[in-house]
Design an enzyme around this catalytic site. Structure first.
Site, PDB file in Angstrom:
ATOM      1  N   SER A 177     160.923  63.092 -55.599  1.00 22.96           N
ATOM      2  CA  SER A 177     159.846  63.024 -56.582  1.00 22.96           C
ATOM      3  C   SER A 177     158.658  62.182 -56.144  1.00 22.96           C
ATOM      4  O   SER A 177     157.791  61.866 -56.967  1.00 22.96           O
ATOM      5  CB  SER A 177     160.371  62.522 -57.933  1.00 22.96           C
ATOM      6  OG  SER A 177     161.325  63.424 -58.460  1.00 22.96           O
ATOM      7  N   GLY A 206     163.098  64.545 -49.827  1.00 21.67           N
ATOM      8  CA  GLY A 206     163.983  64.696 -50.977  1.00 21.67           C
ATOM      9  C   GLY A 206     163.474  65.695 -51.999  1.00 21.67           C
ATOM     10  O   GLY A 206     162.341  66.184 -51.947  1.00 21.67           O
ATOM     11  N   HIS A 207     164.352  65.956 -52.986  1.00 21.61           N
ATOM     12  CA  HIS A 207     164.045  66.971 -53.999  1.00 21.61           C
ATOM     13  C   HIS A 207     162.827  66.591 -54.838  1.00 21.61           C
ATOM     14  O   HIS A 207     162.619  65.449 -55.188  1.00 21.61           O
ATOM     15  CB  HIS A 207     165.257  67.235 -54.903  1.00 21.61           C
ATOM     16  CG  HIS A 207     165.810  66.020 -55.579  1.00 21.61           C
ATOM     17  ND1 HIS A 207     166.891  66.093 -56.436  1.00 21.61           N
ATOM     18  CD2 HIS A 207     165.460  64.718 -55.557  1.00 21.61           C
ATOM     19  CE1 HIS A 207     167.163  64.882 -56.903  1.00 21.61           C
ATOM     20  NE2 HIS A 207     166.312  64.044 -56.374  1.00 21.61           N
ATOM     21  N   ASN A 208     162.028  67.610 -55.131  1.00 23.04           N
ATOM     22  CA  ASN A 208     160.821  67.499 -55.952  1.00 23.04           C
ATOM     23  C   ASN A 208     159.719  66.639 -55.327  1.00 23.04           C
ATOM     24  O   ASN A 208     158.748  66.291 -56.004  1.00 23.04           O
ATOM     25  CB  ASN A 208     161.149  66.981 -57.350  1.00 23.04           C
ATOM     26  CG  ASN A 208     161.933  67.993 -58.165  1.00 23.04           C
ATOM     27  OD1 ASN A 208     163.158  67.931 -58.222  1.00 23.04           O
ATOM     28  ND2 ASN A 208     161.227  68.935 -58.778  1.00 23.04           N
ATOM     29  N   GLN A 238     171.103  71.834 -58.611  1.00 19.03           N
ATOM     30  CA  GLN A 238     169.730  71.848 -58.110  1.00 19.03           C
ATOM     31  C   GLN A 238     169.256  73.299 -58.125  1.00 19.03           C
ATOM     32  O   GLN A 238     169.636  74.094 -57.257  1.00 19.03           O
ATOM     33  CB  GLN A 238     169.681  71.263 -56.705  1.00 19.03           C
ATOM     34  CG  GLN A 238     170.351  69.886 -56.586  1.00 19.03           C
ATOM     35  CD  GLN A 238     169.551  68.795 -57.267  1.00 19.03           C
ATOM     36  OE1 GLN A 238     168.472  68.435 -56.816  1.00 19.03           O
ATOM     37  NE2 GLN A 238     170.082  68.252 -58.357  1.00 19.03           N
TER      38      GLN A 238
END
Length: 345
Positions: free
Chosen positions: A260, A240-242, A199
């Site tokens: 996302s 969460g990521h993005n 990441q």
């Protein structure tokens, strides 16, 4: 410090009803306060406490018409809740501020600190980190390499900001929150063993954001996990990521926003909401508590339930659900009548 009812009314542009010279030095709940304290009444269900309270001063709405005598001095204002919030802000702003750099803090020689910063015991500020003016870094905070903080940032005890993340001005983050840990990225290998996907992105937090305790915002796989200006996050939230959260959105505790997903501006999420990954929530969306959102939601919608549905539909469905036992009994009786009529034919 002591303030008279007249002084408080002047600050709030209010009208005193009662003793304008009565003094208060503390703030309390209307049902619990003692003489010398100030409280407010906004929610009508608490009105009975107005007639029995021991507080000296109560802020009330101008529209209130008491049904019984009120012993406390009242200050009538247009918005009791908003006026009380202004007083709390004034009280908070006048609390003593921590100052100085603790000799027990670890600050890398290449880190840069602005003017008027406070750094508490056992805080760690790593290489090339940059802090703006008037930042408050409480004990045991960790600020990683190349982190950037704007002016007037407050990081309470135990906050962790991983490398490369960026915070704007007037950001407050409460104890135990982690900004920039790895997103949940794994790829299944041929032998069934999951391989970690590095990441390499960051988390960016814009101005005037408040984040509660023990919340986690994951760094992007690539690019940025974005928290826009004016966002207010409660305790125990996972982003969460993005993912991205639009400006002036408010999110209550135990909500999870999967990777996302994009949340628009001006949204309001109640507690324990779950947002699935790779979906878009429009602007000004309201989501009720414990709702599960699996698909895109258009601007201005209100959703409730699990799986979530438009609020009007949810209330109709829930009305049926509450009467299932009666409906089942009615259906059983109808089946018996139909069977009897069939036999008679």
């Amino acid at each position: 410090m002591e303030f008279t009812a007249e002084m408080i009314a002047g600050f709030l542009d209010g009208e005193v009803v009662g003793n304008k010279d009565v003094k208060v030095s503390a703030i309390a709940r209307i049902e619990e306060g003692d003489p010398g304290t100030l409280s407010f009444l906004s929610n009508p269900k608490y009105e009975p406490h107005l007639y029995t309270t021991r507080v000296s001063v109560v802020i009330v709405n101008r529209s209130l018409e008491p049904s019984q005598p009120v012993a406390a001095t009242m200050i009538r204002v247009d918005d009791a809740y908003g006026s009380f919030a202004k007083l709390l802000q004034l009280y908070d702003a006048n609390k003593p501020r921590k100052t100085g750099i603790s000799p027990r803090a670890s600050i890398h020689e290449t880190a840069r600190l602005g003017e008027g910063c406070y750094v508490g015991d056992f805080a760690v500020i790593e290489a090339s980190a940059t802090l703006g003016n008037e930042c408050r870094i409480y004990p045991q905070v960790y600020i990683g390499d190349n982190v950037t903080l704007g002016d007037n940032v407050t990081l309470h005890a135990g906050v962790k900001i991983y490398e490369g993340c960026k915070l704007g001005n007037n950001v407050t983050i409460h104890a135990g929150t982690v900004i920039g840990a790895d997103g949940f990225g794994w790829a299944p290998g041929a032998d069934g063993v999951f391989e970690r996907i590095p990441q390499i992105g960051i988390v960016a937090i814009e101005d005037n954001v408040d984040i509660g305790a023990n919340t986690c915002i994951d760094r992007a796989t690539m690019g940025v996990t974005m928290i826009r200006r004016g966002v207010k996050l409660d305790n125990l939230i996972q982003i969460g990521h993005n993912a991205s959260v639009g400006e002036n959105t408010v999110v209550a505790a135990q909500t999870g926003i999967a990777g996302s997903s994009k949340v628009g501006a001006g949204c309001m999420f109640a507690g324990q909401v779950g947002i699935s990954g790779h979906i878009e929530i429009g602007d000004r969306v309201t989501i009720g508590s414990k709702s599960g959102i699996a698909n895109n939601v258009a601007d201005g919608e209100t959703y409730m339930g699990y799986p979530a549905m438009p609020a009007r539909k949810f209330h109709r469905v829930n009305a049926v659900y509450r009467n299932l036992t009666t409906l089942d009994a009615d259906l059983f009786a109808l089946k018996k009548q139909v069977a009897k009529l069939t036999e008679e034919e």
